[in-house]
Motif scaffolding. Sequence first.
Motif, PDB file in Angstrom:
ATOM      1  N   LYS A 153      37.765  45.676  30.668  1.00 62.11           N
ATOM      2  CA  LYS A 153      37.384  44.280  30.783  1.00 62.11           C
ATOM      3  C   LYS A 153      37.839  43.713  32.117  1.00 62.11           C
ATOM      4  CE  LYS A 153      36.957  42.863  25.944  1.00 62.11           C
ATOM      5  NZ  LYS A 153      37.390  41.873  24.920  1.00 62.11           N
ATOM      6  N   ALA A 154      37.092  42.759  32.629  1.00 58.53           N
ATOM      7  CA  ALA A 154      37.422  42.107  33.891  1.00 58.53           C
ATOM      8  C   ALA A 154      37.448  40.601  33.687  1.00 58.53           C
ATOM      9  CB  ALA A 154      36.412  42.473  34.974  1.00 58.53           C
ATOM     10  N   HIS A 155      38.391  39.968  34.350  1.00 55.72           N
ATOM     11  CA  HIS A 155      38.487  38.516  34.367  1.00 55.72           C
ATOM     12  C   HIS A 155      37.653  38.018  35.543  1.00 55.72           C
ATOM     13  CE1 HIS A 155      40.243  34.545  35.092  1.00 55.72           C
ATOM     14  NE2 HIS A 155      40.731  34.585  33.864  1.00 55.72           N
ATOM     15  N   VAL A 156      36.792  37.044  35.311  1.00 55.77           N
ATOM     16  CA  VAL A 156      35.871  36.547  36.337  1.00 55.77           C
ATOM     17  C   VAL A 156      36.156  35.070  36.594  1.00 55.77           C
ATOM     18  CG1 VAL A 156      33.461  36.251  37.015  1.00 55.77           C
ATOM     19  CG2 VAL A 156      34.124  38.175  35.539  1.00 55.77           C
ATOM     20  N   ARG A 157      36.212  34.706  37.878  1.00 53.17           N
ATOM     21  CA  ARG A 157      36.357  33.295  38.258  1.00 53.17           C
ATOM     22  C   ARG A 157      35.322  32.969  39.328  1.00 53.17           C
ATOM     23  NH1 ARG A 157      41.994  31.815  40.461  1.00 53.17           N
ATOM     24  NH2 ARG A 157      41.158  32.659  42.419  1.00 53.17           N
ATOM     25  N   ILE A 158      34.529  31.940  39.087  1.00 52.84           N
ATOM     26  CA  ILE A 158      33.446  31.545  39.995  1.00 52.84           C
ATOM     27  C   ILE A 158      33.844  30.261  40.713  1.00 52.84           C
ATOM     28  CG2 ILE A 158      31.022  30.891  40.156  1.00 52.84           C
ATOM     29  CD1 ILE A 158      30.549  32.446  37.554  1.00 52.84           C
ATOM     30  N   SER A 159      33.608  30.214  42.011  1.00 54.15           N
ATOM     31  CA  SER A 159      33.895  29.016  42.792  1.00 54.15           C
ATOM     32  C   SER A 159      32.822  28.844  43.858  1.00 54.15           C
ATOM     33  CB  SER A 159      35.277  29.113  43.450  1.00 54.15           C
ATOM     34  OG  SER A 159      35.287  30.127  44.439  1.00 54.15           O
ATOM     35  N   ALA A 160      32.931  27.789  44.628  1.00 52.81           N
ATOM     36  CA  ALA A 160      31.958  27.532  45.691  1.00 52.81           C
ATOM     37  C   ALA A 160      32.070  28.553  46.810  1.00 52.81           C
ATOM     38  CB  ALA A 160      32.152  26.122  46.244  1.00 52.81           C
ATOM     39  N   GLU A 161      33.233  29.196  46.936  1.00 48.14           N
ATOM     40  CA  GLU A 161      33.455  30.165  48.017  1.00 48.14           C
ATOM     41  C   GLU A 161      33.017  31.573  47.656  1.00 48.14           C
ATOM     42  OE1 GLU A 161      35.895  28.038  46.946  1.00 48.14           O
ATOM     43  OE2 GLU A 161      35.405  26.610  48.550  1.00 48.14           O
ATOM     44  N   GLY A 162      32.949  31.891  46.371  1.00 48.14           N
ATOM     45  CA  GLY A 162      32.590  33.246  45.973  1.00 48.14           C
ATOM     46  C   GLY A 162      32.977  33.511  44.533  1.00 48.14           C
ATOM     47  N   ILE A 163      32.913  34.772  44.148  1.00 45.76           N
ATOM     48  CA  ILE A 163      33.217  35.180  42.778  1.00 45.76           C
ATOM     49  C   ILE A 163      34.322  36.227  42.802  1.00 45.76           C
ATOM     50  CG2 ILE A 163      31.284  36.834  42.831  1.00 45.76           C
ATOM     51  CD1 ILE A 163      30.996  36.374  39.791  1.00 45.76           C
ATOM     52  N   ARG A 164      35.313  36.064  41.945  1.00 49.27           N
ATOM     53  CA  ARG A 164      36.495  36.914  41.926  1.00 49.27           C
ATOM     54  C   ARG A 164      36.538  37.710  40.626  1.00 49.27           C
ATOM     55  NH1 ARG A 164      42.004  36.614  40.192  1.00 49.27           N
ATOM     56  NH2 ARG A 164      43.537  37.262  41.775  1.00 49.27           N
ATOM     57  N   PHE A 165      36.712  39.026  40.731  1.00 49.99           N
ATOM     58  CA  PHE A 165      36.877  39.914  39.581  1.00 49.99           C
ATOM     59  C   PHE A 165      38.291  40.472  39.607  1.00 49.99           C
ATOM     60  CE2 PHE A 165      32.377  39.891  40.486  1.00 49.99           C
ATOM     61  CZ  PHE A 165      31.751  39.936  39.248  1.00 49.99           C
ATOM     62  N   SER A 166      38.935  40.532  38.461  1.00 52.04           N
ATOM     63  CA  SER A 166      40.277  41.097  38.390  1.00 52.04           C
ATOM     64  C   SER A 166      40.444  41.895  37.108  1.00 52.04           C
ATOM     65  CB  SER A 166      41.346  39.997  38.465  1.00 52.04           C
ATOM     66  OG  SER A 166      41.232  39.089  37.382  1.00 52.04           O
ATOM     67  N   THR A 167      41.262  42.940  37.192  1.00 48.02           N
ATOM     68  CA  THR A 167      41.591  43.775  36.044  1.00 48.02           C
ATOM     69  C   THR A 167      43.097  44.002  36.032  1.00 48.02           C
ATOM     70  OG1 THR A 167      41.155  45.772  37.360  1.00 48.02           O
ATOM     71  CG2 THR A 167      39.369  44.967  35.965  1.00 48.02           C
ATOM     72  N   GLU A 168      43.624  44.351  34.866  1.00 46.85           N
ATOM     73  CA  GLU A 168      45.054  44.628  34.760  1.00 46.85           C
ATOM     74  C   GLU A 168      45.303  45.606  33.617  1.00 46.85           C
ATOM     75  OE1 GLU A 168      47.614  43.580  32.421  1.00 46.85           O
ATOM     76  OE2 GLU A 168      46.123  42.918  30.950  1.00 46.85           O
ATOM     77  N   GLU A 169      46.493  46.193  33.649  1.00 45.55           N
ATOM     78  CA  GLU A 169      46.864  47.144  32.602  1.00 45.55           C
ATOM     79  C   GLU A 169      48.353  47.018  32.322  1.00 45.55           C
ATOM     80  OE1 GLU A 169      45.392  51.463  32.223  1.00 45.55           O
ATOM     81  OE2 GLU A 169      47.425  51.683  33.031  1.00 45.55           O
ATOM     82  N   GLY A 170      48.663  46.617  31.110  1.00 49.77           N
ATOM     83  CA  GLY A 170      50.036  46.600  30.643  1.00 49.77           C
ATOM     84  C   GLY A 170      51.000  45.750  31.439  1.00 49.77           C
ATOM     85  N   SER A 171      50.487  44.768  32.186  1.00 47.02           N
ATOM     86  CA  SER A 171      51.317  43.887  33.010  1.00 47.02           C
ATOM     87  C   SER A 171      52.127  44.635  34.058  1.00 47.02           C
ATOM     88  CB  SER A 171      52.274  43.057  32.124  1.00 47.02           C
ATOM     89  OG  SER A 171      51.551  42.231  31.234  1.00 47.02           O
ATOM     90  N   VAL A 172      51.738  45.888  34.369  1.00 44.71           N
ATOM     91  CA  VAL A 172      52.445  46.654  35.400  1.00 44.71           C
ATOM     92  C   VAL A 172      51.557  46.931  36.604  1.00 44.71           C
ATOM     93  CG1 VAL A 172      54.053  47.726  33.790  1.00 44.71           C
ATOM     94  CG2 VAL A 172      51.875  48.857  34.299  1.00 44.71           C
ATOM     95  N   VAL A 173      50.250  46.756  36.459  1.00 46.44           N
ATOM     96  CA  VAL A 173      49.336  46.920  37.589  1.00 46.44           C
ATOM     97  C   VAL A 173      48.168  45.969  37.403  1.00 46.44           C
ATOM     98  CG1 VAL A 173      48.099  48.812  36.440  1.00 46.44           C
ATOM     99  CG2 VAL A 173      47.930  48.544  38.929  1.00 46.44           C
ATOM    100  N   GLU A 174      47.757  45.364  38.486  1.00 46.74           N
ATOM    101  CA  GLU A 174      46.572  44.513  38.473  1.00 46.74           C
ATOM    102  C   GLU A 174      45.822  44.726  39.781  1.00 46.74           C
ATOM    103  OE1 GLU A 174      47.801  40.464  38.125  1.00 46.74           O
ATOM    104  OE2 GLU A 174      48.531  40.327  40.181  1.00 46.74           O
TER     105      GLU A 174
END
Length: 344
Positions: free
Chosen positions: A30-51
């Motif tokens: 799964k990916a976290h998505v954030r949309i703004s006027a400047e662009g679109i950001r995708f982020s992923t993480e695992e076990g709070s030890v890597v993102e």
Amino acid sequence: MASNRPVFSAVSSSARQLLMLLRCISFAKKAHVRISAEGIRFSTEEGSVVEAFIFLEKALFSSYAYHPPPPPSSQDNPPDPPTFEINLTSLLETLNIFSLSDPNATKRPGDYDNFASHRLNRHAGINAFSNHALGMTGVCTFNYDGEGSPLSIHMSESGVTTTCDLTTYEADSAEEIPFARDSLAIKTIMRSTYLLDAVTELSSLTPAHLTLVASPTSRPGADMSLSAAGALGSATVDFTADTSSETPILETFYCPNKVSASFKFGLFKHAQRAMAVATKVSLRLDEDGVLSLQFLVEVGASSGGGGGEGGEGCAFVDFRMVPLVEGEGELDGADAGGEGTDSD
């Protein structure tokens, strides 16, 4: 909504370019998505030890439009930019529809240990995002109507079209791994292939963890080293900022005091895709031992509506990794029996 227009719409002239970028952070489903006027950001993480996260600025799209939802009343503050979660695996499969001719397209996300073809292409002067490598690709259109709506993707190539609606989920309020940019213990920049070669060489030992050691340049020996140990033995890869060479390994290097930090080796395997497609990497370690890897990926910026002016652009893929606490590495190594953490 007061208008029928979507909150977000964008057009990319190269679906494969987006596919290659998003694959760099595809170690999570799964990916976290954030949309703004400047662009679109995708982020992923695992076990709070890597993102990992990647920001696709609007210049990378041939057109980009963002219409934030209006506040409930004129007295209210503007709402926050839309955020949601999507199934990243489904998004990659959608973008991969017109990439069946790509030999890498049929590989599972974890099957990325063999980089021979990448190196051959690099030495042949073929950039992973050049028109030659991408084969001048299908047009991809994104639409998002607002909270609760799917992320709609419409793709077209050579008269063949397909539309996919990806379900969006309410985003978790997980905090990012903190990184103290103003309190650095190490800061260096190198070609990404040097880091890739080191991690690939150390992975042959099937280690459980990797140790990074750095010393000030005033001291003799290597400026920075990566070492690992496994059932097949141990190995160390040294890096130097020696300026007597025309091509020093470490192009810049800052390390006021000797420092050491250990990490699960699997975290570095998560970043191997980014290492393979990036041109350079900025490696930083803060005083708490959190590691930041920022990869510079050269891409072809779209011409027209998105704010780009054509030609070459760039995108950044960022990874943050939490170090092992003292003694944790030894316990992991004993439990793993010499096996490294899988990337999937």
